[in-house]
Design an enzyme around this catalytic site. Structure first.
Site, PDB file in Angstrom:
ATOM      1  N   ASP A   1       0.825  -1.213   0.000  1.00 44.18           N
ATOM      2  CA  ASP A   1       0.000   0.000   0.000  1.00 44.18           C
ATOM      3  C   ASP A   1       0.857   1.260   0.000  1.00 44.18           C
ATOM      4  O   ASP A   1       0.580   2.220  -0.703  1.00 44.18           O
ATOM      5  CB  ASP A   1      -0.899   0.035   1.240  1.00 44.18           C
ATOM      6  CG  ASP A   1      -2.091  -0.884   1.068  1.00 44.18           C
ATOM      7  OD1 ASP A   1      -2.116  -1.619   0.062  1.00 44.18           O
ATOM      8  OD2 ASP A   1      -2.980  -0.853   1.933  1.00 44.18           O
TER       9      ASP A   1
ATOM     10  N   GLU B   1       3.996   1.629  -0.945  1.00 41.04           N
ATOM     11  CA  GLU B   1       4.714   1.797  -2.213  1.00 41.04           C
ATOM     12  C   GLU B   1       3.773   2.363  -3.280  1.00 41.04           C
ATOM     13  O   GLU B   1       4.126   3.230  -4.061  1.00 41.04           O
ATOM     14  CB  GLU B   1       5.287   0.454  -2.695  1.00 41.04           C
ATOM     15  CG  GLU B   1       6.565   0.059  -1.987  1.00 41.04           C
ATOM     16  CD  GLU B   1       6.932  -1.405  -2.218  1.00 41.04           C
ATOM     17  OE1 GLU B   1       8.113  -1.725  -2.097  1.00 41.04           O
ATOM     18  OE2 GLU B   1       6.030  -2.221  -2.504  1.00 41.04           O
ATOM     19  N   PHE B   2       2.538   1.845  -3.249  1.00 38.81           N
ATOM     20  CA  PHE B   2       1.518   2.298  -4.189  1.00 38.81           C
ATOM     21  C   PHE B   2       1.281   3.802  -4.028  1.00 38.81           C
ATOM     22  O   PHE B   2       1.273   4.565  -4.991  1.00 38.81           O
ATOM     23  CB  PHE B   2       0.214   1.534  -3.939  1.00 38.81           C
ATOM     24  CG  PHE B   2      -0.925   1.891  -4.858  1.00 38.81           C
ATOM     25  CD1 PHE B   2      -1.101   1.226  -6.055  1.00 38.81           C
ATOM     26  CD2 PHE B   2      -1.828   2.886  -4.520  1.00 38.81           C
ATOM     27  CE1 PHE B   2      -2.152   1.545  -6.909  1.00 38.81           C
ATOM     28  CE2 PHE B   2      -2.881   3.220  -5.365  1.00 38.81           C
ATOM     29  CZ  PHE B   2      -3.040   2.539  -6.565  1.00 38.81           C
ATOM     30  N   ASP B   3       1.113   4.199  -2.749  1.00 39.15           N
ATOM     31  CA  ASP B   3       0.866   5.618  -2.482  1.00 39.15           C
ATOM     32  C   ASP B   3       2.047   6.482  -2.886  1.00 39.15           C
ATOM     33  O   ASP B   3       1.887   7.580  -3.398  1.00 39.15           O
ATOM     34  CB  ASP B   3       0.547   5.816  -0.999  1.00 39.15           C
ATOM     35  CG  ASP B   3      -0.891   5.413  -0.691  1.00 39.15           C
ATOM     36  OD1 ASP B   3      -1.743   5.573  -1.580  1.00 39.15           O
ATOM     37  OD2 ASP B   3      -1.149   4.949   0.426  1.00 39.15           O
TER      38      ASP B   3
ATOM     39  N   LYS C   1      -4.399 -31.072  13.008  1.00 36.74           N
ATOM     40  CA  LYS C   1      -4.807 -29.668  12.880  1.00 36.74           C
ATOM     41  C   LYS C   1      -4.160 -29.112  11.617  1.00 36.74           C
ATOM     42  O   LYS C   1      -2.963 -28.868  11.570  1.00 36.74           O
ATOM     43  CB  LYS C   1      -4.381 -28.859  14.101  1.00 36.74           C
ATOM     44  CG  LYS C   1      -4.868 -27.426  14.041  1.00 36.74           C
ATOM     45  CD  LYS C   1      -4.720 -26.766  15.399  1.00 36.74           C
ATOM     46  CE  LYS C   1      -5.322 -25.377  15.412  1.00 36.74           C
ATOM     47  NZ  LYS C   1      -4.693 -24.434  14.504  1.00 36.74           N
TER      48      LYS C   1
ATOM     49  N   ARG D   1     -14.060 -17.329   7.348  1.00 40.10           N
ATOM     50  CA  ARG D   1     -14.270 -17.208   8.781  1.00 40.10           C
ATOM     51  C   ARG D   1     -14.639 -15.782   9.173  1.00 40.10           C
ATOM     52  O   ARG D   1     -15.493 -15.563  10.017  1.00 40.10           O
ATOM     53  CB  ARG D   1     -12.989 -17.628   9.507  1.00 40.10           C
ATOM     54  CG  ARG D   1     -13.113 -17.561  10.996  1.00 40.10           C
ATOM     55  CD  ARG D   1     -11.855 -18.085  11.669  1.00 40.10           C
ATOM     56  NE  ARG D   1     -12.088 -18.290  13.073  1.00 40.10           N
ATOM     57  CZ  ARG D   1     -12.044 -17.325  13.966  1.00 40.10           C
ATOM     58  NH1 ARG D   1     -11.772 -16.102  13.599  1.00 40.10           N
ATOM     59  NH2 ARG D   1     -12.281 -17.574  15.229  1.00 40.10           N
TER      60      ARG D   1
ATOM     61  N   GLU E   1     -11.172 -27.006   6.405  1.00 37.36           N
ATOM     62  CA  GLU E   1      -9.923 -26.266   6.298  1.00 37.36           C
ATOM     63  C   GLU E   1      -9.424 -26.411   4.861  1.00 37.36           C
ATOM     64  O   GLU E   1      -9.287 -27.521   4.356  1.00 37.36           O
ATOM     65  CB  GLU E   1      -8.904 -26.864   7.288  1.00 37.36           C
ATOM     66  CG  GLU E   1      -7.710 -26.005   7.551  1.00 37.36           C
ATOM     67  CD  GLU E   1      -7.975 -24.849   8.515  1.00 37.36           C
ATOM     68  OE1 GLU E   1      -9.114 -24.642   8.977  1.00 37.36           O
ATOM     69  OE2 GLU E   1      -7.001 -24.121   8.790  1.00 37.36           O
TER      70      GLU E   1
ATOM     71  N   CYS F   1      12.344   1.781  35.897  1.00 38.69           N
ATOM     72  CA  CYS F   1      11.691   1.582  34.601  1.00 38.69           C
ATOM     73  C   CYS F   1      12.449   2.397  33.559  1.00 38.69           C
ATOM     74  O   CYS F   1      13.232   3.289  33.895  1.00 38.69           O
ATOM     75  CB  CYS F   1      10.245   2.047  34.706  1.00 38.69           C
ATOM     76  SG  CYS F   1       9.340   2.021  33.150  1.00 38.69           S
TER      77      CYS F   1
END
Ligand code: IVH
Length: 677
Positions: free
Chosen positions: A35, A37-39, A119, A140, A177, A403
């Site tokens: 996207d 690169e396209f822009d 699976k 899905r 699947e 921190c």
């Protein structure tokens, strides 16, 4: 003049190239460049156009527009939601699963029959058959709503279009699947990273003739809606649908007890690489469908199934440095920066060291040679240190006590375990910029606001540029500013805008989960949402006095304990959190909690259980009450409607209190009668 011609030629060449990208993206849904690169490509051409006005005579690419890609497929609701699976990584996890199933069903250690299936690592799809004819085919999607990909699925020859045989139900929703065989993948692998991506890309082609070019296969593994429902076990279900013409996996089989589970696991793991399709584990399902129904689901996974993943892939590397990372709850996690190494096909350069104690226990040091492992999608972990390879001058790693933001850290005392926490935490909240950044990543994540195109990397970018400092800023983005950044242009901005606008309307339960109160996960978000119902009621927590009253009644909710109540108090007692929540609410449309089963047997009723039941566990009783619209309280309250007293050892105090409050008391027999009525 010559120069002008050259510019025109160059321009034309670029425009032709642009047309190709445009076509590939919008009409073929097969982008050849990213996207951004396209822009960038588009904005370069536009720059040329404005720099050389004479190009006007050649037309302008401003006139070239494509159709919006996101609405490409029609959205259709699944007849039953498509859930995901919980994972097990070792024998202990599997023993735990068996125990949980057993406890829920109150089976008293009786062994339960399981069905084991590979699976398949592909793309799931749902096929709907009405009177034996394939009428719908869905992806899905988000599990609730899928995309209409029927035409593409129809190109898979082995998917039956008409069911053959006797006793075909009027309505049958089959889950399967879809995958590409490993051998077939080799022929097209230049276009895709792995077989799974290739299958996904192929299924989402706009033109089904494109799908047909790639040899897709499938295995059916489950069902959604079935009418009339005549199946009694998973194994006979598969046998039946196989007779009707579906492909089922030949390696599936009945499994009894943990030893058999382990044996099957080792066996399949050992032949895994010789199969023509990728599998990443085995799914174990309770075989009896009646028991499956009783077990039901948690928020996004069934209680009756589990994915037992194959053991993690391991590799040896060296620690270059140890740094710390701050999580959204302030947890300080040590991370080993390692020499890049490939583990299971993925290049790894970071591995988690969990916490201070873990470093201490394994005496992990900078410069050490270590073994790391990567299981599933989780962050790689350090398994062991090879002390023999340690350099003499190596020094013990000293864990930082501040921190990254400079604030102090502490290990909290856990009331539930009565021990000091292993994890050290930053004492700040949104006012620590490291925590704030992680909280923002949590907010945009899939389970929360689910904003496509606003992932972790973009949050990092926008946070660094101070475009987003707190959640509300997401909805006030200055798109004109973003347009100027590298990697952003019309297309990516349009997509982002659409995704953000879409997420403005959110359910109360997701909102509560999203704001990131510690100890309030998805399940607790739901419980709290069912209590508050509206954002208006929930917002009463912002007021210290009202909060105290509310928190007292919250403890009564089953599932909400002292830990959660303390966490809620802790969160809202910080003014910054209240301000951030208020600002966010102002940007949103938070929808009321939808009471499921308004006409259930226990709708609008508050129930409580005491004592053990003869034929069901407390968890099952609770889940039945909830499925029938009731709310289950965890402690005695005047607001209680019914106390259900089990035959085995009911608490006398609860009974006495219920009598005092004049609450309806029913026996276990009466409870069973209501359920069967
Ligand atoms: S059963 C209620 N069985 O894995 C959930 N899933 O992580 C039932 N998968 O979405 C899932 N092979 O796409 C099941 N034999 C199998 C599977 C299988 C692959 C996929 C499926 C599912 C995902 C869950």
């Amino acid at each position: 003049m010559n120069n002008k011609k050259k510019i025109i030629d160059q321009y034309k060449k670029k425009v032709n190239e642009f047309k190709k990208y445009n076509e590939a993206y919008f009409n073929k849904d097969k982008p050849v460049i990213s996207d951004s690169e396209f822009d960038k490509f588009k904005s370069d051409i536009l720059k040329l156009e404005s720099k050389f006005p004479f190009l006007k005579n050649e037309g302008s690419i401003k006139k070239i527009v494509g159709a919006k890609p996101s609405n490409k497929f029609k959205k259709i609701k699944h007849l039953r939601p498509m859930l995901s699976l919980s994972n097990a990584f070792n024998k202990d996890d599997m023993i735990d699963f068996l125990k949980k199933v057993n406890n829920f069903l109150n089976l008293n250690k009786k062994e339960i029959e399981l069905f084991s299936e590979p699976k398949i690592d592909g793309i799931s799809a749902t096929l709907v058959y009405e009177n034996g004819l394939l009428t719908k085919g869905l992806s899905r999607g988000d599990g609730t709503i899928g995309e209409d990909i029927l035409e593409n699925l129809k190109t898979i020859k082995s998917i039956p279009k008409k069911l053959q045989g006797i006793e075909v139900p009027n309505l049958l929703e089959v889950r399967c699947e879809i995958f590409i065989g490993k051998k077939d993948f080799i022929k097209i692998q230049n276009d895709f990273a792995n077989p799974r991506n290739a299958a996904g890309g192929s299924l989402r082609q706009k033109e089904s003739t494109e799908t047909a070019k790639i040899p897709l296969q499938y295995f059916a593994y489950g069902f959604g809606a079935v009418e009339p429902m005549k199946f009694t076990t998973q194994s006979t279900f598969l046998k039946k649908i196989n007779e009707w013409g579906f492909n089922i996996n030949p390696l599936s089989k009945i499994a009894n007890g943990i030893n058999e589970i382990e044996k099957i696991h080792q066996k399949i793991d050992s032949i895994r690489s010789s199969l023509d399709y990728d599998i990443d584990g085995l799914v174990y399902k309770v075989n009896d469908l009646n028991l499956q129904k009783r077990l039901g689901n948690t928020s996004n996974a069934p209680r009756w199934a589990i994915a037992y993943k194959f053991s993690a892939e391991k590799a040896i590397t060296k620690i270059k440095n140890i740094t710390i990372q701050v999580g959204r709850t302030g947890a300080i996690t040590p991370v080993a920066k390692v020499d890049p190494v490939t583990v299971g096909g993925v290049v790894v350069s970071n591995a988690t060291l969990h916490n201070e104690d873990e470093i201490e226990r394994k005496d992990i040091r900078i410069g050490d040679t270590i073994q790391i492992q990567r299981a599933g999608d989780v962050i790689p972990q350090v398994v062991s240190v090879d002390i023999s390879k340690r350099e003499k001058k190596s020094k013990k790693f000293i864990f930082p006590t501040t921190c990254l933001c400079g604030s102090s850290t502490k290990k909290e005392f856990s009331k539930s375990t009565q021990k000091e926490d292993a994890v050290r935490r930053c004492t700040k909240g949104y006012d620590c910029k490291y925590i704030a950044r992680e909280k923002l990543k949590h907010i945009v994540s899939k389970e929360a606001f689910n904003i496509e195109g606003l992932g972790k990397k973009v949050i990092d970018q926008f946070f660094d540029l101070s475009l987003i400092k707190e959640p509300a800023d997401i909805f006030k983005l200055d798109y004109e500013k973003i347009r100027n950044f590298e990697g952003w242009g019309d297309l990516s901005i349009e997509n982002l805008k659409t995704a953000i606008n879409k997420s403005k309307s959110i359910s109360l339960e997701k909102f509560i989960y999203s704001i990131g109160i510690r100890h309030i996960g998805q399940e607790n978000g739901k419980i709290l949402a069912s209590f508050f119902v509206s954002i208006k009621e929930f917002s009463k927590l912002f007021d210290a006095k009202k909060r105290q009253m509310i928190l007292r009644s919250l403890v009564e909710l089953d599932g909400i304990g002292e830990t959660q109540v303390d966490a809620i108090e802790n969160f809202f007692s910080k003014q910054i959190n209240v301000k951030i929540a208020k600002n966010l609410i102002n940007q949103l449309n938070v929808n009321n909690f939808l009471i499921k089963n308004k006409d259930g047997k226990f709708s609008n009723k508050k129930l409580m259980f005491t004592g053990g039941f003869r034929n069901m566990s407390r968890s099952e009783a609770k889940s039945i009450a909830e499925n029938n619209g009731g709310k289950v309280l965890g402690s005695m309250s005047k607001k209680l409607d019914i106390l259900i007293v089990g035959d085995s050892k009911p608490t006398k105090k609860k009974l006495d209190q219920a009598k005092e409050f004049k609450i309806k008391i029913i026996t276990e027999n009466e409870w069973n009668k209501i359920l069967n009525s």
